[in-house]
Each structure stands twice: as structure tokens, then as C-alpha cells.
Design an enzyme around this catalytic site. Structure first.
Site, mmCIF file in Angstrom:
data_model
loop_
_atom_site.group_PDB
_atom_site.id
_atom_site.type_symbol
_atom_site.label_atom_id
_atom_site.label_comp_id
_atom_site.label_asym_id
_atom_site.label_seq_id
_atom_site.Cartn_x
_atom_site.Cartn_y
_atom_site.Cartn_z
ATOM 1 N N GLY A 46 46.267 64.004 67.940
ATOM 2 C CA GLY A 46 46.461 64.064 66.503
ATOM 3 C C GLY A 46 45.122 63.985 65.796
ATOM 4 C CD GLN A 51 40.915 61.051 62.747
ATOM 5 O OE1 GLN A 51 42.002 61.603 62.863
ATOM 6 N NE2 GLN A 51 40.344 60.367 63.737
ATOM 7 C CB CYS A 91 41.065 55.985 66.309
ATOM 8 S SG CYS A 91 40.820 57.014 64.852
ATOM 9 C CG LEU A 92 39.890 61.770 68.585
ATOM 10 C CD1 LEU A 92 40.305 63.153 68.109
ATOM 11 C CD2 LEU A 92 39.234 61.847 69.948
ATOM 12 C CG HIS A 133 46.774 56.714 64.728
ATOM 13 N ND1 HIS A 133 46.203 55.702 65.461
ATOM 14 C CD2 HIS A 133 45.760 57.540 64.372
ATOM 15 C CE1 HIS A 133 44.893 55.906 65.536
ATOM 16 N NE2 HIS A 133 44.600 57.020 64.894
ATOM 17 C CD GLU A 134 46.503 61.309 63.762
ATOM 18 O OE1 GLU A 134 45.565 61.373 62.950
ATOM 19 O OE2 GLU A 134 46.345 60.970 64.952
ATOM 20 C CG HIS A 137 43.427 58.538 60.286
ATOM 21 N ND1 HIS A 137 42.236 57.855 60.318
ATOM 22 C CD2 HIS A 137 43.779 58.713 61.583
ATOM 23 C CE1 HIS A 137 41.896 57.612 61.580
ATOM 24 N NE2 HIS A 137 42.818 58.121 62.375
HETATM 25 NI NI NI Z 1 42.753 58.051 64.477
#
Ligand code: NI
Length: 213
Positions: A46, A51, A91-92, A133-134, A137
Site C-alpha cells: 500500500g 508518502q 511502513c515504507l 494504515h493508508e 496516512h
Molecule cells: Ni505507511
């Protein structure tokens, strides 16, 4: 399509409330495609527009659970939620770390697709976790705000992926089962990331109390 740079904590854009998309045009569709390519290249399950430095309410999700489903969603909102389950996330934008997060077990997401059509998605388990989660963000919320047991990714699994999509490493015998919960989730459709580790009975809460979050 292009692979975009993923911004890392403590970038300011990760903490801003992202703006709704008011017009779905070619540049929004290009962003969706670039985000999708970036997610796959990372690799991750995701990615949210903040991000990649764009403060707009756009997410892409592919649970990579064998369903072959790719979601490209504009202005996503959770309109129903049920159940409560703990599972491991990464998380990236916060490489090298994972933590345990309580999430709704099932959610219904309403969003616009890339053509501007309204879509309803019923998700549970792993997929529901990714959506939460997304969408967090988009409100400037990172999983580290609500997790417990924040820890480095176990040795030998340094390639942190968004949501620690550990299915690739699931067979790698994740030492001490640190990410076993997540790693096992995609193996069976509908399996709960937390269940493998925690058992089905643990920690259920009513939506009413969960909503206080
Ligand atoms: Ni994340």
C-alpha cells in the site's frame, strides 16, 4: 509511469491532513499509476500520496494475497467498522521498524475510482488493516503513533516494506516469530494478521469502544 521517491519520517508532509481531490483529471490518474509502480517497486502492499510528497487523499493498495486485486482510490473513507484485532505493521516511510497495532477487523471503505465512480469495498483482516494504515496516512497519522512494541525488523529481514508485507519472508522462518502474525496472514484468504499469533478470542472489543480511538 515513473517510480517516485518515497519520503521518510520526519518529513512534514507525512504529518499534514491531506486535501480531498476535487477534480479527477489526467494528472490524478498519472499520480495513481506512478504510485502503483512505486508501491510495486518498493515493494509494498500500500502507498498513500503523502508518502510521495503529495498532500492529496489518494491511496493505492494491493494486498498481494493471491486475489490479484489492485485498488486505486480517491478520497477514501471508512464508513463502517467492526471487531478489533492486533497485528504487526511496518511502513515504507519508516524503514527498518515494525510494531504491533490494534485495528478494526472489518471495514467498509467508500471512495472514488480512477474514473470518478463511487465504489464500496468490504474488507477484512489483512486488507482491512492495509486500508486503515493508508487512510491514517491521509490524516497525518503514522502507525508508530498507535503501536506498541516498536522494534527493528529482525536481522536478515532488513528490507522493510509498507505494512511489513512479510509474505516473501514468511517461509524464511522469521526468527522467534517476530513478524509471524503478518507473515502468515496472506497465506489464507481472510486470515487475520493477528490471529496466527494471538488466537481468535483475544482482545475483541465492541465498535463503540473502538470508535473512541
Ligand atoms: Ni505507511
Amino acid at each position: 509511469m515513473a517510480i517516485l521517491e518515497i519520503v521518510k519520517e520526519p518529513a512534514e508532509v507525512l504529518r499534514k491532513k491531506a486535501r480531498p481531490v476535487t477534480k479527477i483529471n489526467a494528472s490524478v490518474r498519472k499520480l495513481l499509476d506512478d504510485m502503483t509502480e512505486t508501491m510495486y517497486a518498493a515493494p509494498g502492499v500500500g502507498l498513500a500520496a503523502p508518502q510521495v510528497g503529495v498532500s492529496k487523499r489518494i491511496i493505492v493498495v494491493d494486498p498481494q494475497d493471491g486475489s490479484g486485486q489492485l485498488y486505486q482510490l480517491i478520497n477514501p473513507e471508512i464508513v463502517k467498522a467492526e471487531g478489533w484485532v492486533e497485528g504487526t505493521e511496518g511502513c515504507l516511510s519508516i524503514p527498518g521498524m515494525v510494531g504491533d497495532v490494534w485495528r478494526y477487523e472489518k471495514v467498509q471503505v467508500v471512495a472514488l475510482d480512477r474514473t470518478g465512480k463511487k465504489v464500496w469495498i468490504d474488507a477484512e483482516g489483512w486488507l482491512a488493516r492495509i486500508f486503515q494504515h493508508e487512510i491514517d496516512h491521509l490524516d497525518g497519522i503514522l502507525y508508530t503513533d498507535k503501536c506498541s512494541n516498536l522494534r527493528p525488523v529482525p536481522q536478515g529481514e532488513e528490507e522493510a516494506e509498507e505494512m511489513q508485507a512479510a509474505q516473501a519472508e514468511a517461509g524464511a522462518g522469521d526468527a522467534a516469530g517476530e513478524v509471524a502474525g503478518v507473515g502468515e496472514a496472506p497465506a489464507a484468504a481472510g486470515a487475520e494478521p493477528g490471529e496466527a499469533k494471538d488466537g481468535t478470542g483475544r482482545g475483541r472489543a465492541t465498535l463503540a469502544s473502538a470508535k473512541e480511538e
